[in-house]
Scaffold this motif. Structure first.
Motif, PDB file in Angstrom:
ATOM      1  N   ASN A   6      -7.446   4.515  43.312  1.00 31.44           N
ATOM      2  CA  ASN A   6      -8.677   3.737  43.304  1.00 31.44           C
ATOM      3  C   ASN A   6      -9.518   4.124  42.092  1.00 31.44           C
ATOM      4  O   ASN A   6     -10.347   5.018  42.164  1.00 31.44           O
ATOM      5  CB  ASN A   6      -9.454   3.978  44.608  1.00 31.44           C
ATOM      6  N   TYR A   7      -9.314   3.452  40.945  1.00 27.68           N
ATOM      7  CA  TYR A   7      -9.989   3.780  39.705  1.00 27.68           C
ATOM      8  C   TYR A   7     -11.090   2.786  39.415  1.00 27.68           C
ATOM      9  O   TYR A   7     -10.982   1.597  39.710  1.00 27.68           O
ATOM     10  CB  TYR A   7      -8.993   3.771  38.533  1.00 27.68           C
ATOM     11  N   ILE A   8     -12.161   3.259  38.840  1.00 27.57           N
ATOM     12  CA  ILE A   8     -13.225   2.367  38.378  1.00 27.57           C
ATOM     13  C   ILE A   8     -12.806   1.732  37.064  1.00 27.57           C
ATOM     14  O   ILE A   8     -13.019   0.556  36.822  1.00 27.57           O
ATOM     15  CB  ILE A   8     -14.554   3.143  38.217  1.00 27.57           C
ATOM     16  N   VAL A   9     -12.178   2.531  36.172  1.00 26.76           N
ATOM     17  CA  VAL A   9     -11.698   2.032  34.886  1.00 26.76           C
ATOM     18  C   VAL A   9     -10.295   1.464  35.083  1.00 26.76           C
ATOM     19  O   VAL A   9      -9.431   2.134  35.640  1.00 26.76           O
ATOM     20  CB  VAL A   9     -11.671   3.164  33.840  1.00 26.76           C
ATOM     21  N   PRO A  10     -10.045   0.218  34.649  1.00 21.08           N
ATOM     22  CA  PRO A  10      -8.721  -0.391  34.829  1.00 21.08           C
ATOM     23  C   PRO A  10      -7.625   0.450  34.174  1.00 21.08           C
ATOM     24  O   PRO A  10      -7.837   1.068  33.135  1.00 21.08           O
ATOM     25  CB  PRO A  10      -8.851  -1.748  34.133  1.00 21.08           C
ATOM     26  N   ILE A  11      -6.455   0.441  34.789  1.00 27.72           N
ATOM     27  CA  ILE A  11      -5.327   1.220  34.288  1.00 27.72           C
ATOM     28  C   ILE A  11      -4.478   0.360  33.358  1.00 27.72           C
ATOM     29  O   ILE A  11      -4.169  -0.787  33.664  1.00 27.72           O
ATOM     30  CB  ILE A  11      -4.458   1.741  35.452  1.00 27.72           C
ATOM     31  N   ALA A  12      -4.100   0.949  32.201  1.00 27.73           N
ATOM     32  CA  ALA A  12      -3.197   0.300  31.244  1.00 27.73           C
ATOM     33  C   ALA A  12      -3.695  -1.077  30.822  1.00 27.73           C
ATOM     34  O   ALA A  12      -2.907  -1.959  30.504  1.00 27.73           O
ATOM     35  CB  ALA A  12      -1.792   0.205  31.830  1.00 27.73           C
ATOM     36  N   GLU A  13      -4.991  -1.256  30.823  1.00 28.07           N
ATOM     37  CA  GLU A  13      -5.594  -2.520  30.389  1.00 28.07           C
ATOM     38  C   GLU A  13      -6.531  -2.238  29.214  1.00 28.07           C
ATOM     39  O   GLU A  13      -7.401  -1.367  29.298  1.00 28.07           O
ATOM     40  CB  GLU A  13      -6.375  -3.166  31.534  1.00 28.07           C
ATOM     41  N   ILE A  14      -6.357  -2.950  28.110  1.00 24.87           N
ATOM     42  CA  ILE A  14      -7.174  -2.712  26.924  1.00 24.87           C
ATOM     43  C   ILE A  14      -8.564  -3.296  27.118  1.00 24.87           C
ATOM     44  O   ILE A  14      -8.716  -4.490  27.391  1.00 24.87           O
ATOM     45  CB  ILE A  14      -6.513  -3.306  25.674  1.00 24.87           C
ATOM     46  N   ILE A  15      -9.561  -2.447  27.005  1.00 23.75           N
ATOM     47  CA  ILE A  15     -10.956  -2.871  27.119  1.00 23.75           C
ATOM     48  C   ILE A  15     -11.527  -2.918  25.708  1.00 23.75           C
ATOM     49  O   ILE A  15     -11.720  -1.879  25.069  1.00 23.75           O
ATOM     50  CB  ILE A  15     -11.768  -1.891  27.990  1.00 23.75           C
ATOM     51  N   PRO A  16     -11.789  -4.106  25.156  1.00 21.05           N
ATOM     52  CA  PRO A  16     -12.218  -4.217  23.761  1.00 21.05           C
ATOM     53  C   PRO A  16     -13.737  -4.197  23.604  1.00 21.05           C
ATOM     54  O   PRO A  16     -14.496  -4.195  24.586  1.00 21.05           O
ATOM     55  CB  PRO A  16     -11.656  -5.581  23.354  1.00 21.05           C
ATOM     56  N   ASP A  17     -14.167  -4.171  22.344  1.00 22.12           N
ATOM     57  CA  ASP A  17     -15.575  -4.380  21.956  1.00 22.12           C
ATOM     58  C   ASP A  17     -16.542  -3.402  22.619  1.00 22.12           C
ATOM     59  O   ASP A  17     -17.572  -3.785  23.173  1.00 22.12           O
ATOM     60  CB  ASP A  17     -16.007  -5.819  22.263  1.00 22.12           C
ATOM     61  N   LEU A  18     -16.200  -2.124  22.582  1.00 22.05           N
ATOM     62  CA  LEU A  18     -17.095  -1.084  23.101  1.00 22.05           C
ATOM     63  C   LEU A  18     -17.820  -0.415  21.936  1.00 22.05           C
ATOM     64  O   LEU A  18     -17.207  -0.140  20.908  1.00 22.05           O
ATOM     65  CB  LEU A  18     -16.299  -0.019  23.861  1.00 22.05           C
ATOM     66  N   LYS A 131     -17.859   2.333  15.021  1.00 23.81           N
ATOM     67  CA  LYS A 131     -18.751   1.355  15.656  1.00 23.81           C
ATOM     68  C   LYS A 131     -18.107   0.578  16.798  1.00 23.81           C
ATOM     69  O   LYS A 131     -18.680   0.475  17.873  1.00 23.81           O
ATOM     70  CB  LYS A 131     -19.274   0.377  14.600  1.00 23.81           C
ATOM     71  N   ASN A 132     -16.948   0.011  16.579  1.00 23.01           N
ATOM     72  CA  ASN A 132     -16.359  -0.880  17.570  1.00 23.01           C
ATOM     73  C   ASN A 132     -15.035  -0.308  18.057  1.00 23.01           C
ATOM     74  O   ASN A 132     -14.148  -0.021  17.260  1.00 23.01           O
ATOM     75  CB  ASN A 132     -16.152  -2.274  16.951  1.00 23.01           C
ATOM     76  N   PHE A 133     -14.895  -0.154  19.383  1.00 25.27           N
ATOM     77  CA  PHE A 133     -13.739   0.531  19.953  1.00 25.27           C
ATOM     78  C   PHE A 133     -13.003  -0.360  20.950  1.00 25.27           C
ATOM     79  O   PHE A 133     -13.582  -1.264  21.553  1.00 25.27           O
ATOM     80  CB  PHE A 133     -14.173   1.795  20.710  1.00 25.27           C
ATOM     81  N   SER A 134     -11.733  -0.047  21.136  1.00 21.89           N
ATOM     82  CA  SER A 134     -11.002  -0.508  22.311  1.00 21.89           C
ATOM     83  C   SER A 134     -10.553   0.744  23.062  1.00 21.89           C
ATOM     84  O   SER A 134     -10.320   1.796  22.467  1.00 21.89           O
ATOM     85  CB  SER A 134      -9.792  -1.359  21.923  1.00 21.89           C
ATOM     86  N   LEU A 135     -10.441   0.626  24.378  1.00 25.51           N
ATOM     87  CA  LEU A 135     -10.073   1.763  25.234  1.00 25.51           C
ATOM     88  C   LEU A 135      -8.963   1.331  26.183  1.00 25.51           C
ATOM     89  O   LEU A 135      -9.015   0.254  26.770  1.00 25.51           O
ATOM     90  CB  LEU A 135     -11.281   2.240  26.034  1.00 25.51           C
ATOM     91  N   PRO A 238     -10.119   3.282   4.451  1.00 29.77           N
ATOM     92  CA  PRO A 238      -9.153   2.175   4.498  1.00 29.77           C
ATOM     93  C   PRO A 238      -9.149   1.525   5.866  1.00 29.77           C
ATOM     94  O   PRO A 238      -9.595   2.105   6.856  1.00 29.77           O
ATOM     95  CB  PRO A 238      -7.820   2.880   4.235  1.00 29.77           C
ATOM     96  N   LYS A 239      -8.635   0.312   5.928  1.00 28.87           N
ATOM     97  CA  LYS A 239      -8.455  -0.375   7.205  1.00 28.87           C
ATOM     98  C   LYS A 239      -7.132   0.046   7.820  1.00 28.87           C
ATOM     99  O   LYS A 239      -6.185   0.382   7.131  1.00 28.87           O
ATOM    100  CB  LYS A 239      -8.456  -1.896   7.013  1.00 28.87           C
ATOM    101  N   ARG A 240      -7.095   0.051   9.143  1.00 35.74           N
ATOM    102  CA  ARG A 240      -5.861   0.372   9.849  1.00 35.74           C
ATOM    103  C   ARG A 240      -5.167  -0.933  10.229  1.00 35.74           C
ATOM    104  O   ARG A 240      -5.785  -1.941  10.484  1.00 35.74           O
ATOM    105  CB  ARG A 240      -6.170   1.160  11.132  1.00 35.74           C
ATOM    106  N   SER A 241      -3.862  -0.872  10.277  1.00 32.86           N
ATOM    107  CA  SER A 241      -3.086  -2.035  10.698  1.00 32.86           C
ATOM    108  C   SER A 241      -2.084  -1.574  11.745  1.00 32.86           C
ATOM    109  O   SER A 241      -1.520  -0.499  11.654  1.00 32.86           O
ATOM    110  CB  SER A 241      -2.355  -2.642   9.507  1.00 32.86           C
ATOM    111  N   PRO A 242      -1.889  -2.346  12.824  1.00 32.70           N
ATOM    112  CA  PRO A 242      -2.374  -3.689  13.079  1.00 32.70           C
ATOM    113  C   PRO A 242      -3.781  -3.716  13.638  1.00 32.70           C
ATOM    114  O   PRO A 242      -4.414  -2.685  13.759  1.00 32.70           O
ATOM    115  CB  PRO A 242      -1.370  -4.203  14.124  1.00 32.70           C
ATOM    116  N   ALA A 243      -4.247  -4.918  14.029  1.00 35.44           N
ATOM    117  CA  ALA A 243      -5.600  -5.110  14.524  1.00 35.44           C
ATOM    118  C   ALA A 243      -5.774  -4.415  15.858  1.00 35.44           C
ATOM    119  O   ALA A 243      -4.819  -4.062  16.547  1.00 35.44           O
ATOM    120  CB  ALA A 243      -5.886  -6.607  14.676  1.00 35.44           C
ATOM    121  N   ILE A 244      -7.059  -4.197  16.258  1.00 40.84           N
ATOM    122  CA  ILE A 244      -7.370  -3.530  17.519  1.00 40.84           C
ATOM    123  C   ILE A 244      -6.748  -4.268  18.697  1.00 40.84           C
ATOM    124  O   ILE A 244      -6.087  -3.697  19.538  1.00 40.84           O
ATOM    125  CB  ILE A 244      -8.896  -3.450  17.723  1.00 40.84           C
ATOM    126  N   ASN A 245      -6.963  -5.567  18.770  1.00 32.52           N
ATOM    127  CA  ASN A 245      -6.563  -6.346  19.919  1.00 32.52           C
ATOM    128  C   ASN A 245      -5.140  -6.858  19.738  1.00 32.52           C
ATOM    129  O   ASN A 245      -4.888  -7.693  18.876  1.00 32.52           O
ATOM    130  CB  ASN A 245      -7.520  -7.536  20.099  1.00 32.52           C
TER     131      ASN A 245
END
Length: 393
Positions: A6-18, A131-135, A238-245
């Motif tokens: 029973n988790y509050i944070v979703p499991i194995a699901e990418i949460i973008p724009d944090l 500034k902008n993260f995915s988790l 430098p920018k990282r590749s690939p994109a966050i999402n």
């Protein structure tokens, strides 16, 4: 010990724009669980090992082992070669990595504590300045038996917050993973071999601090002052590749395919510079505009490459080993088929002498940006030169 599902944070699901604040809130919401929090930005990616809701270590992908090995050497902690060899091959965010770090910790807890804490705080500082993260949260189904120092997230957050304020007050330094390029080769500090070695555009500020065995913020302060005096330039990240999402990957592939198709009929532009960082940044800019690129980091090979590739225009640095820009210029002009090729000298030394020599050789002259504020002007000058000498179809 089996964990609840029973988790509050979703499991194995990418949460973008944090943002950073919401990222910390999400980490706190994970509670007393144990597992890996995968964090990404447009430039970097980290794995955070949480044990009982607190942090054991942070692994920056592709850089963690290099940083660990460097710091172990600095602090003179000699590790069994087999541990380091296995650790170098261990998959990112694996339980095997945790066990190997535990073995290092058991060998000498006092020194290991210093090393692990340095890595952890440097990475937290880097994260806090993004500034902008995915988790993505991936818990372990059973509690792993790993012996590691554990730090409370709230204590680390408070410690880093004080350092972040200092970094945000710098005029030129923005991030511990920025690299540094020496500009003034005649100044007294450039005569120090170690300083010249680590300011060639390849070493991060965090690495430079390690080489001088200084606190990272002290090193950053000194570099910021040197950048103010234009002794060094603090290079953009430098920018990282690939994109966050990852959901954007299919669309991104289509865009890349379309750009490649368009570039096949675009002018070729050659860049000659001994700095891999500057080559990449300059190259990324021209690629984004739609040009075909030829990147040369050894000036001695440039003329032969020009003869085979026939670029529409060549941008070249002046201060290069083996063959400097003016020597290369003479070599190029001796080739009948290259005599009319437009050449642009790009250097950090915007002197009257260099300007005169460039005009005498029928070359354009551009001054490299010294600060982040100069980048926009530099890009506009490059674009103007290309529109005149090698316009896109």
């Amino acid at each position: 010990m089996t964990q609840t599902t029973n988790y509050i944070v979703p499991i194995a699901e990418i949460i973008p724009d944090l943002n950073y604040s919401s990222l910390i809130s999400m980490l706190n919401l994970i509670g007393k669980q144990t597992g890996i929090a995968k964090i990404k930005t447009s430039r970097f990616a980290w794995n955070i090992f949480l044990s009982g809701g607190d942090i054991a270590f942070i692994e920056e992908r592709n850089e963690f082992f290099v940083s660990l090995k460097r710091k172990l050497k600095i602090h003179k902690l000699h590790i069994r070669p087999d541990i380091l060899e296995i650790l170098a091959k261990a998959p990112a965010n694996s339980l095997e990595t945790c066990h190997l770090l535990g073995e290092i910790y058991e060998q000498d807890r006092d020194v290991s504590l210093i090393v692990f804490k340095e890595i952890l705080l440097e990475n937290l500082l880097a994260i806090a300045l993004e500034k902008n993260f995915s988790l993505e949260w991936r818990p372990w189904t059973s509690e792993p038996k790993v012996i590691l120092p554990i730090w409370q997230l709230s204590d680390l957050e408070n410690a880093v917050a004080k350092v972040v304020k200092q970094w945000q007050a710098f005029n030129h330094v923005r991030h511990p993973f920025q690299t540094v390029q020496l500009l003034d080769t005649e100044c007294s500090i450039s005569q120090i071999p170690l300083f010249a070695q680590v300011t060639n555009g390849k070493y991060r500020i965090s690495e430079i601090a390690d080489h001088f065995q200084q606190h990272i913020s002290r090193t950053a302060l000194k570099l910021d002052k040197l950048a103010e005096n234009r002794t060094v330039a603090i290079l953009p990240l430098p920018k990282r590749s690939p994109a966050i999402n990852p959901r954007d990957s299919e669309q991104e592939s289509e865009i890349i395919s379309e750009l490649s198709h368009r570039r096949s009929g675009s002018p070729k532009v050659m860049i000659v510079d001994d700095s891999p960082v500057l080559l990449k940044q300059f190259g990324d800019l021209l690629t984004s505009w739609g040009y075909q690129l030829i990147l040369i980091n050894d000036s001695a090979q440039a003329t032969q490459k020009m003869l085979s590739e026939k670029p529409a225009v060549v941008f070249m640095d002046i201060n290069m080993p083996n063959l400097n820009g003016f020597e290369l210029l003479k070599q190029i002009r001796r080739q009948p088929t290259l005599a009319a090729t437009p050449l642009v000298l790009v250097t950090s030394e915007n002197s009257i002498t260099n300007n005169f020599r460039a005009k005498w050789a029928s070359c354009r002259f551009l001054s490299k940006p010294h600060t982040a504020n100069d980048i926009k002007d530099f890009r506009e000058q490059v674009r103007a030169v290309l529109q005149e000498l090698a316009p896109l179809p």
